[in-house]
Motif scaffolding. Sequence first.
Motif, PDB file in Angstrom:
ATOM      1  N   LEU A 341       0.927  -1.162   0.063  1.00 19.19           N
ATOM      2  CA  LEU A 341       0.033   0.139   0.151  1.00 19.19           C
ATOM      3  C   LEU A 341       0.910   1.256   0.042  1.00 19.19           C
ATOM      4  CD1 LEU A 341      -2.808  -0.941   2.367  1.00 19.19           C
ATOM      5  CD2 LEU A 341      -2.961  -0.789  -0.100  1.00 19.19           C
ATOM      6  N   ASP A 342       1.975   1.123   0.697  1.00 24.10           N
ATOM      7  CA  ASP A 342       2.792   2.253   0.602  1.00 24.10           C
ATOM      8  C   ASP A 342       3.595   2.517  -0.689  1.00 24.10           C
ATOM      9  OD1 ASP A 342       2.457   2.701   3.203  1.00 24.10           O
ATOM     10  OD2 ASP A 342       4.042   1.690   3.975  1.00 24.10           O
ATOM     11  N   GLU A 343       3.479   1.434  -1.556  1.00 22.52           N
ATOM     12  CA  GLU A 343       4.229   1.857  -2.838  1.00 22.52           C
ATOM     13  C   GLU A 343       3.079   2.527  -3.902  1.00 22.52           C
ATOM     14  OE1 GLU A 343       7.032   0.761  -3.485  1.00 22.52           O
ATOM     15  OE2 GLU A 343       7.391  -0.120  -1.359  1.00 22.52           O
ATOM     16  N   ILE A 344       2.027   2.506  -3.708  1.00 22.78           N
ATOM     17  CA  ILE A 344       0.892   3.258  -4.511  1.00 22.78           C
ATOM     18  C   ILE A 344       1.332   4.620  -4.829  1.00 22.78           C
ATOM     19  CG2 ILE A 344      -1.679   3.778  -4.964  1.00 22.78           C
ATOM     20  CD1 ILE A 344      -2.260   1.457  -3.204  1.00 22.78           C
ATOM     21  N   ASN A 345       1.324   4.916  -6.192  1.00 27.18           N
ATOM     22  CA  ASN A 345       1.731   6.306  -6.687  1.00 27.18           C
ATOM     23  C   ASN A 345       0.581   7.033  -7.018  1.00 27.18           C
ATOM     24  OD1 ASN A 345       2.996   8.473  -7.666  1.00 27.18           O
ATOM     25  ND2 ASN A 345       3.976   7.162  -9.111  1.00 27.18           N
ATOM     26  N   ALA A 346       0.459   8.183  -6.111  1.00 29.69           N
ATOM     27  CA  ALA A 346      -0.809   9.009  -6.369  1.00 29.69           C
ATOM     28  C   ALA A 346      -0.815   9.585  -7.627  1.00 29.69           C
ATOM     29  CB  ALA A 346      -0.730  10.231  -5.373  1.00 29.69           C
ATOM     30  N   ALA A 347       0.366  10.039  -8.394  1.00 31.50           N
ATOM     31  CA  ALA A 347       0.375  10.296  -9.818  1.00 31.50           C
ATOM     32  C   ALA A 347      -0.421   9.414 -10.495  1.00 31.50           C
ATOM     33  CB  ALA A 347       1.842  10.143 -10.386  1.00 31.50           C
ATOM     34  N   ALA A 348      -0.513   8.243 -10.562  1.00 27.75           N
ATOM     35  CA  ALA A 348      -1.270   7.637 -11.583  1.00 27.75           C
ATOM     36  C   ALA A 348      -2.803   7.687 -11.145  1.00 27.75           C
ATOM     37  CB  ALA A 348      -1.027   5.848 -11.171  1.00 27.75           C
ATOM     38  N   GLU A 349      -3.024   8.070  -9.982  1.00 27.43           N
ATOM     39  CA  GLU A 349      -4.530   8.252  -9.828  1.00 27.43           C
ATOM     40  C   GLU A 349      -4.998   9.610 -10.140  1.00 27.43           C
ATOM     41  OE1 GLU A 349      -5.489   5.860  -5.810  1.00 27.43           O
ATOM     42  OE2 GLU A 349      -3.886   7.016  -5.535  1.00 27.43           O
ATOM     43  N   TYR A 350      -3.986  10.358 -10.220  1.00 28.93           N
ATOM     44  CA  TYR A 350      -4.458  11.883 -10.668  1.00 28.93           C
ATOM     45  C   TYR A 350      -4.342  11.579 -12.266  1.00 28.93           C
ATOM     46  CZ  TYR A 350      -2.998  13.865  -6.148  1.00 28.93           C
ATOM     47  OH  TYR A 350      -2.719  14.175  -4.898  1.00 28.93           O
TER      48      TYR A 350
END
Length: 683
Positions: A341-350
Amino acid sequence: MRQTHAVTLAVLIACTVALPWTRSASADQANAAWWYQRAISRLSALPSQSLSDAIDWASDPVSAPSPEIRELLSRAQSLLADFRRGTMQSTSDFGLDYSQGFEMMLPALGPLRRIAHLNRIDGMVALHDGDHARAVRAAEGMLRLSAHLPADEIMISSLVGTAVYTMADGFIESCLGRGAISADDARRLAAAMDGLPDRDPFGMVESLAREQSVAVDWLSTLRDADDAWSERIAEFFAGEDPETAAALASMDDDAFSAALGQYDAAMSLVVDAFSMEDRAAGAAALAPLLAEVERGEHGPLVQLFMPAIGMLLSRLEQNEAAVRARREHLIALADGRRDPLDEINAAAEYLEAGRLLTACDEDTWQELMQDEVPLASDESRRVWTSLHALLDGASRRRRCDFDAILRTRPFLAAQEAPGLRACLRALRAAAARPPVDDGSTDAGTQAAALAADLHAIALRMIAHLSGDTSVATALVASEALDETHAALSRLNDAGALDREAKTVLAAALRRIPRSDPCAHVRALKSLRDRLAMRSSWLRRPHAAHAGGAPAIPPEDAPPEIGPDGVGAIACLYDLLDVVGPAREACEAALLRLGDLLDQDAVEALVQMVRGSTPASFPEWTAMTNAQATPPARLEGRSAEARAMLRRIAILVRVAGDAADHATDDATDGATDARGEGEGPADG
């Protein structure tokens, strides 16, 4: 002296990769090469332009996969099945005939690299569709192929193996950023790396030793078997280095034997140095030899065949570090020492949020961007619900790294900037939108709380952008900071910021670093560094010239580029790097950067670049004929952003609370956009 080649033998062989095999790989289905040849035989059935377009999309997947990409993948499934069957075999042997020396063919390398790209495209579409198992399978295939390629023991194969691994590593990063890799998946990918040792993972030492042997044996055999050997060698290498080829043609047997001995001895030193456990000691051992070769010593064959040893040794060290780091990373995820979960990149969601907005029809877009009346249509409410969930979740992530997803970001016309600006604009509109009258007595209070939550999302997004390296996102962040301050001022004046709302906003504000709140300075430094890598001109001091224009230099010296020229150079490169439909989007993006570039100058550059090619369009000509507002203005914007941050801190201060002092210092040591700061992340 002529500059040495990256790998002469590799270059020569690479020129023949489209020709038939000299000896077929064994008809053994336990041999990966059998399956690879079968996959390659299917490649010609795919439209090459469609594949090229899909490769471009996968490099910067800002948009959703097109129907054409999905059609291409549908047609390629049998090819990909053969490819993946091949990657699961323990060995790969194309049956190369090394006795053919420089005339040996390696026709599989080019097609295999395109198949690796096709496999990555399939993985990117799977990632977009939420099919995580298929995405992980694609990553596994690339890892296993990168381990098979060095089996040829030819340097070009090792380098292609490195390229495929880099592709796999970037895709794994994308998968991690989307939460697509579980602990079990990480264990599976770590197992796929078993064929890549920590020490020289792509077999460069073996390739150097093999090429030394191939060169010596082939040249010796050629000399002994062909009376016209000198003319044949000269003809073979005339295009590579006419001067050295002519020198070889004039040699008698004794002189040629001496030159061959010099080459053999020099390459033995190179192989020994590359084989040393201590890489620094290996580099030190090579230094005298490289200096002697640079002076033209060790004979003509060394000048012709010696690879760019310094580059290869550096690449070898980089390969070892990259493979070791990724393996350790995957093992840590597999055994629970790191949380996926700490690896999830907010940039992908943006990026996904930006795609959601840009896919709207015009009526829905207008509804989402206006703040005067509640949303009326079911479609606008559906889009807003999805958008709100995406942005709220993304803004709470510890990590946001656009560079990990967008591998070829333009200098100024960043692909993600329009989507980010639209998302922030939609948040502001929703925060100002009047509540739906449902008869509730506390509708106004609920609306005020929602507005505070939405502005908190915007502040957390700004915090993420503060760790980015793009000029465009820095400008988006500073615009959003200004607009957020204005909106919060209106709420405060209306008495709508209660203690709870201020607490939420203060927590979000603490994420934004105080020193460079919107990354203006960071973006400017990144811009200069990237341009310096692209153009040797910018490695010189950035001295200002009269009138802000760089002077036309003497022919034997590069020009000094003053601050005014940096923005224009960046704009120029962006325009030269794109073709076709992307050109129009790039031009539009540059024309929107009013805070950085003078619009007349941009329009002049656009007109100059249209219909031109880099070869007919000297860089310094554009720089001396078009002016740009100095990027140094970004430094001024950084000071303005710091002041704005202090004003917001005052607005959300809770009297008598611990946050009274915390917000005053607004985020010293706060967590940055990649989760690398000292402070804790909110949420």
